[in-house]
Design a protein around this motif. Structure first.
Motif, PDB file in Angstrom:
ATOM      1  N   VAL A  40       0.785  -1.277  -0.078  1.00 25.35           N
ATOM      2  CA  VAL A  40      -0.029  -0.008  -0.079  1.00 25.35           C
ATOM      3  C   VAL A  40       0.881   1.265  -0.054  1.00 25.35           C
ATOM      4  N   THR A  41       0.717   2.063  -0.965  1.00 26.92           N
ATOM      5  CA  THR A  41       1.478   3.256  -1.042  1.00 26.92           C
ATOM      6  C   THR A  41       0.839   4.450  -0.374  1.00 26.92           C
ATOM      7  N   SER A  42      -0.286   4.586  -0.376  1.00 24.67           N
ATOM      8  CA  SER A  42      -1.063   5.808   0.282  1.00 24.67           C
ATOM      9  C   SER A  42      -2.470   5.407   0.731  1.00 24.67           C
ATOM     10  N   TYR A  43      -3.066   6.199   1.451  1.00 24.52           N
ATOM     11  CA  TYR A  43      -4.460   6.305   1.946  1.00 24.52           C
ATOM     12  C   TYR A  43      -5.056   7.421   1.419  1.00 24.52           C
ATOM     13  N   ASP A  44      -6.171   7.521   0.608  1.00 28.36           N
ATOM     14  CA  ASP A  44      -7.052   8.480   0.154  1.00 28.36           C
ATOM     15  C   ASP A  44      -8.061   8.669   1.173  1.00 28.36           C
ATOM     16  N   ILE A  45      -8.408   9.963   1.719  1.00 27.58           N
ATOM     17  CA  ILE A  45      -9.612  10.233   2.362  1.00 27.58           C
ATOM     18  C   ILE A  45     -10.724  11.082   1.653  1.00 27.58           C
ATOM     19  N   TYR A  46     -11.851  10.534   1.401  1.00 22.43           N
ATOM     20  CA  TYR A  46     -12.888  11.392   0.992  1.00 22.43           C
ATOM     21  C   TYR A  46     -13.841  11.616   1.799  1.00 22.43           C
ATOM     22  N   GLN A  47     -14.442  12.914   1.448  1.00 20.27           N
ATOM     23  CA  GLN A  47     -15.404  13.606   1.835  1.00 20.27           C
ATOM     24  C   GLN A  47     -16.735  13.502   1.021  1.00 20.27           C
ATOM     25  N   GLU A  48     -17.651  12.735   1.274  1.00 20.59           N
ATOM     26  CA  GLU A  48     -18.754  12.505   0.242  1.00 20.59           C
ATOM     27  C   GLU A  48     -17.891  11.732  -0.935  1.00 20.59           C
ATOM     28  N   ASP A  49     -18.069  12.240  -2.079  1.00 21.86           N
ATOM     29  CA  ASP A  49     -17.295  11.575  -3.296  1.00 21.86           C
ATOM     30  C   ASP A  49     -16.016  12.371  -3.757  1.00 21.86           C
ATOM     31  N   SER A  50     -15.694  13.186  -2.836  1.00 20.07           N
ATOM     32  CA  SER A  50     -14.269  13.980  -3.466  1.00 20.07           C
ATOM     33  C   SER A  50     -13.167  13.620  -2.257  1.00 20.07           C
ATOM     34  N   ARG A  51     -12.013  13.322  -3.356  1.00 25.58           N
ATOM     35  CA  ARG A  51     -10.858  13.037  -2.428  1.00 25.58           C
ATOM     36  C   ARG A  51     -10.452  14.421  -1.821  1.00 25.58           C
ATOM     37  N   ILE A  52     -10.042  14.640  -0.469  1.00 29.44           N
ATOM     38  CA  ILE A  52      -9.717  15.762   0.027  1.00 29.44           C
ATOM     39  C   ILE A  52      -8.378  15.800   0.627  1.00 29.44           C
ATOM     40  N   HIS A  53      -7.881  14.589   0.806  1.00 37.56           N
ATOM     41  CA  HIS A  53      -6.426  14.646   1.638  1.00 37.56           C
ATOM     42  C   HIS A  53      -6.046  13.169   1.189  1.00 37.56           C
ATOM     43  N   SER A  54      -4.695  12.726   1.479  1.00 36.03           N
ATOM     44  CA  SER A  54      -3.891  11.623   1.295  1.00 36.03           C
ATOM     45  C   SER A  54      -2.668  11.656   2.347  1.00 36.03           C
ATOM     46  N   VAL A  55      -2.560  10.393   2.764  1.00 39.72           N
ATOM     47  CA  VAL A  55      -1.376  10.256   3.911  1.00 39.72           C
ATOM     48  C   VAL A  55      -0.780   8.924   3.139  1.00 39.72           C
ATOM     49  N   PRO A  56       0.724   8.710   3.380  1.00 45.17           N
ATOM     50  CA  PRO A  56       1.606   7.667   3.017  1.00 45.17           C
ATOM     51  C   PRO A  56       0.988   6.327   3.457  1.00 45.17           C
ATOM     52  N   GLY A  57       1.292   5.227   2.727  1.00 48.91           N
ATOM     53  CA  GLY A  57       0.797   3.881   2.959  1.00 48.91           C
ATOM     54  C   GLY A  57       1.089   3.399   4.478  1.00 48.91           C
ATOM     55  N   THR A  58       2.198   4.265   5.191  1.00 53.56           N
ATOM     56  CA  THR A  58       2.721   3.591   6.465  1.00 53.56           C
ATOM     57  C   THR A  58       1.840   4.387   7.489  1.00 53.56           C
ATOM     58  N   ARG A  59       1.110   5.129   7.094  1.00 54.17           N
ATOM     59  CA  ARG A  59       0.160   5.877   8.052  1.00 54.17           C
ATOM     60  C   ARG A  59      -1.335   5.440   8.142  1.00 54.17           C
ATOM     61  N   THR A  60      -1.944   5.285   9.337  1.00 51.47           N
ATOM     62  CA  THR A  60      -3.437   5.055   9.235  1.00 51.47           C
ATOM     63  C   THR A  60      -3.993   6.023  10.202  1.00 51.47           C
ATOM     64  N   ALA A  61      -3.789   7.390   9.959  1.00 44.10           N
ATOM     65  CA  ALA A  61      -4.542   8.185  10.760  1.00 44.10           C
ATOM     66  C   ALA A  61      -4.303   9.489   9.987  1.00 44.10           C
ATOM     67  N   ALA A  62      -5.200  10.503  10.216  1.00 46.71           N
ATOM     68  CA  ALA A  62      -5.061  11.820   9.455  1.00 46.71           C
ATOM     69  C   ALA A  62      -5.900  12.762  10.345  1.00 46.71           C
ATOM     70  N   HIS A  63      -5.252  14.176  10.217  1.00 43.21           N
ATOM     71  CA  HIS A  63      -6.019  15.095  10.826  1.00 43.21           C
ATOM     72  C   HIS A  63      -6.288  16.270   9.844  1.00 43.21           C
ATOM     73  N   LEU A  64      -7.624  16.547   9.630  1.00 41.76           N
ATOM     74  CA  LEU A  64      -8.056  17.202   8.824  1.00 41.76           C
ATOM     75  C   LEU A  64      -8.612  18.630   8.999  1.00 41.76           C
ATOM     76  N   THR A  65      -8.171  19.633   8.597  1.00 45.80           N
ATOM     77  CA  THR A  65      -8.495  20.941   8.886  1.00 45.80           C
ATOM     78  C   THR A  65      -9.439  21.796   7.889  1.00 45.80           C
ATOM     79  N   GLY A  66      -9.710  22.880   8.092  1.00 44.12           N
ATOM     80  CA  GLY A  66     -10.327  23.882   7.091  1.00 44.12           C
ATOM     81  C   GLY A  66     -11.752  23.468   6.917  1.00 44.12           C
TER      82      GLY A  66
END
Length: 236
Positions: free
Chosen positions: A72-98
Motif C-alpha cells: 500500500v503506497t497511500s490512503y486517500d480520504i474522501y468527503q462524500e465523493d471528493s478526495r480531500i486528503h492523502s497520507v502515506p501507506g505507512t500511516r493509518t490516521a489523518a488530521h483534517l482541517t479547514g
C-alpha cells in the motif's frame, strides 16, 4: 528509456547558432531505482474507520490498515465523493482541517497501491463539527437510511430519515444524487411528523452506485442544512 538499478553520469553542453559547443558542465551522477514488482491485485478495504471532532474546524480519523500483494503506497480520504486528503501507506490516521463549524461531514477511506489501483471504500463515518458560538441549531435531516430491492425490471430505492426540528411543518425536501439535485419531494397531503420516507425507481443495472443526501425546505422558505451522505449499490 533508462535501465533500472543502473548508475549514470550526465553532463550538459551549450550549442550556439554556428554550431560551436561550450565546455561540459560539471558531471551529475544518478542511479535509477529498482523496477517495481508487478501489482495485479487491488488493496483490501480499510476497516474500523473511527473519528473524533477537534473543535469547529477539524477532525481526527483513524482506521485499520489494508493489505496488498505488493504494498500500500497511500490512503486517500474522501468527503462524500471528493478526495480531500492523502497520507502515506505507512500511516493509518489523518488530521483534517479547514472544515466549517456546525456542519455534518461523511468520510470514507480508500487504500491505493503502486499501480494506482484503489481499494473499495471503508465504511462511512459521520462527524459534525462544533457549532460556532451563537449559531442556530442544525436543520439537517438525520439518521438517513437507504435500501433497495428488485421491482420487476427496475430497482426500488427506499429512503427513510428523521426530520429536523424547525418549529413548523416541512413542506418539501430536495434529493441530491452524486452531488446534483435530482428531484424535489413534495408531500401530496399533510407533511409527515417524526420520520419521513420516500421511494424512487431506477432502471440502471445491478452494481450501479448511488450517493444520496437531502435537505429540508424550512417553514421560512429557505433550504436547510444537508444530511449526511449515504451510498447504496443496486442489488446489495
Amino acid at each position: 528509456g533508462l535501465t533500472a538499478s543502473t548508475a549514470y553520469t550526465f553532463t550538459v553542453r551549450a550549442r550556439d547558432a554556428a554550431g560551436n559547443l561550450s565546455a561540459p558542465s560539471a558531471a551529475a551522477r544518478a542511479t535509477t531505482p529498482a523496477p517495481t514488482p508487478a501489482d495485479h491485485e487491488p488493496p483490501t478495504r480499510p476497516v474500523k474507520l473511527r473519528g473524533t471532532v477537534d473543535g469547529s474546524r477539524a477532525v481526527n480519523l483513524s482506521w485499520g490498515g489494508s493489505t496488498d500483494d505488493v504494498g500500500v503506497t497511500s490512503y486517500d480520504i474522501y468527503q462524500e465523493d471528493s478526495r480531500i486528503h492523502s497520507v502515506p501507506g505507512t500511516r493509518t490516521a489523518a488530521h483534517l482541517t479547514g472544515l466549517r463549524p456546525g456542519t455534518v461531514y461523511t468520510f470514507t477511506v480508500r487504500a491505493r497501491d503502486a499501480a494506482d489501483t484503489s481499494s473499495p471504500d471503508s465504511d462511512a463515518i459521520d462527524l459534525t463539527t462544533t457549532a460556532a458560538p451563537g449559531a442556530p441549531a442544525s436543520t439537517a435531516p438525520t439518521d438517513l437510511r437507504i435500501s433497495n430491492r428488485v421491482q420487476g425490471k427496475e430497482y426500488a430505492i427506499d429512503l427513510d430519515w428523521k426530520q429536523p426540528e424547525t418549529g413548523g411543518e416541512i413542506p418539501a425536501y430536495q434529493l441530491f444524487i452524486g452531488g446534483r439535485l435530482t428531484t424535489t419531494i413534495v408531500w401530496g397531503a399533510t407533511p409527515p411528523k417524526g420520520r419521513a420516507n420516500y421511494r424512487l425507481t431506477v432502471t440502471d443495472p445491478r452494481g450501479t452506485r448511488y450517493s444520496m443526501k437531502l435537505r429540508a425546505k424550512l417553514p421560512d422558505g429557505k433550504w436547510g442544512d444537508f444530511s449526511a451522505q449515504r451510498t447504496v449499490v443496486l442489488g446489495d
